[in-house]
Design a protein around this motif. Structure first.
Motif, mmCIF file in Angstrom:
data_model
loop_
_atom_site.group_PDB
_atom_site.id
_atom_site.type_symbol
_atom_site.label_atom_id
_atom_site.label_comp_id
_atom_site.label_asym_id
_atom_site.label_seq_id
_atom_site.Cartn_x
_atom_site.Cartn_y
_atom_site.Cartn_z
ATOM 1 N N GLY A 88 -9.576 -2.873 -1.166
ATOM 2 C CA GLY A 88 -9.365 -3.413 0.014
ATOM 3 C C GLY A 88 -9.472 -2.535 1.160
ATOM 4 O O GLY A 88 -9.761 -1.494 0.953
ATOM 5 N N ASP A 89 -8.952 -3.198 2.112
ATOM 6 C CA ASP A 89 -8.826 -2.315 3.513
ATOM 7 C C ASP A 89 -7.573 -1.858 4.137
ATOM 8 O O ASP A 89 -6.606 -2.263 3.188
ATOM 9 N N ALA A 90 -7.024 -1.140 4.996
ATOM 10 C CA ALA A 90 -6.006 -0.549 5.186
ATOM 11 C C ALA A 90 -5.021 -1.630 5.660
ATOM 12 O O ALA A 90 -3.768 -1.678 5.679
ATOM 13 N N ALA A 91 -5.450 -2.673 6.108
ATOM 14 C CA ALA A 91 -4.776 -3.984 6.652
ATOM 15 C C ALA A 91 -3.889 -4.795 5.424
ATOM 16 O O ALA A 91 -2.938 -5.344 5.540
ATOM 17 N N GLN A 92 -4.378 -4.219 4.143
ATOM 18 C CA GLN A 92 -3.892 -4.898 2.954
ATOM 19 C C GLN A 92 -2.552 -4.080 2.523
ATOM 20 O O GLN A 92 -1.959 -4.550 1.725
ATOM 21 N N GLY A 93 -2.322 -2.994 3.053
ATOM 22 C CA GLY A 93 -1.179 -2.355 2.539
ATOM 23 C C GLY A 93 -0.621 -2.126 1.368
ATOM 24 O O GLY A 93 -1.565 -1.683 0.589
ATOM 25 N N ALA A 94 0.580 -2.907 1.180
ATOM 26 C CA ALA A 94 1.024 -2.808 -0.085
ATOM 27 C C ALA A 94 0.402 -3.346 -1.112
ATOM 28 O O ALA A 94 0.302 -2.975 -2.479
ATOM 29 N N HIS A 95 -0.566 -4.333 -0.825
ATOM 30 C CA HIS A 95 -1.346 -5.201 -1.999
ATOM 31 C C HIS A 95 -2.318 -4.124 -2.428
ATOM 32 O O HIS A 95 -2.618 -4.348 -3.593
ATOM 33 N N ARG A 96 -2.815 -3.298 -1.550
ATOM 34 C CA ARG A 96 -3.634 -2.299 -2.174
ATOM 35 C C ARG A 96 -3.254 -1.418 -3.372
ATOM 36 O O ARG A 96 -3.755 -1.280 -4.439
ATOM 37 N N GLY A 97 -1.980 -1.227 -3.030
ATOM 38 C CA GLY A 97 -1.184 -0.303 -4.079
ATOM 39 C C GLY A 97 -1.236 -0.918 -5.565
ATOM 40 O O GLY A 97 -1.309 -0.203 -6.610
#
Length: 115
Positions: free
Chosen positions: A29-38
């Motif tokens: 994902g991209d930075a906008a997805q924040g915690a979801h990316r983690g």
């Protein structure tokens, strides 16, 4: 998820004087997805670890087969470091699985499309 351009990258561990070219591409994902990316990075890490352990390999064994360091493998498996598309392909190849096998199922194919 936003489409991202994948550029080839050479890692410093790939030989003397090798340099990294192009920005890393995050396959989760991209930075906008924040915690979801983690959360997705951890899910990919769990799948990498499961595939590695199914072969009876240590992190060092996988590192030797991919050209990455054991520390990098550990960071990916723990979800502490995002993995790029190229890195994911190399790890999957070493493990004898597809990259899709290492991705959480929601990332494998858009709805209505079969891989």
């Amino acid at each position: 998820m936003t489409a991202t351009r994948v550029t080839p990258a050479t890692r410093p561990s790939e030989g003397a004087g090798a340099t990294k070219t192009g920005p890393p591409v995050n396959v989760v994902g991209d930075a906008a997805q924040g915690a979801h990316r983690g959360v997705q990075a951890r899910a990919i890490g769990v799948r990498i670890r499961a595939a590695r352990e199914a072969r009876g390999w240590t992190q060092t064994d996988l590192a030797d087969r991919t050209g990455y360091t054991q520390a990098t493998i550990s960071r990916w498996e723990g979800g502490h470091r995002d993995i790029t598309a190229i890195d994911l392909l190399r790890v999957a190849d070493a493990l004898g699985v597809t990259a899709a096998d290492l991705l959480p199922k929601a990332h494998c194919a858009p709805e209505g499309i079969t891989p």
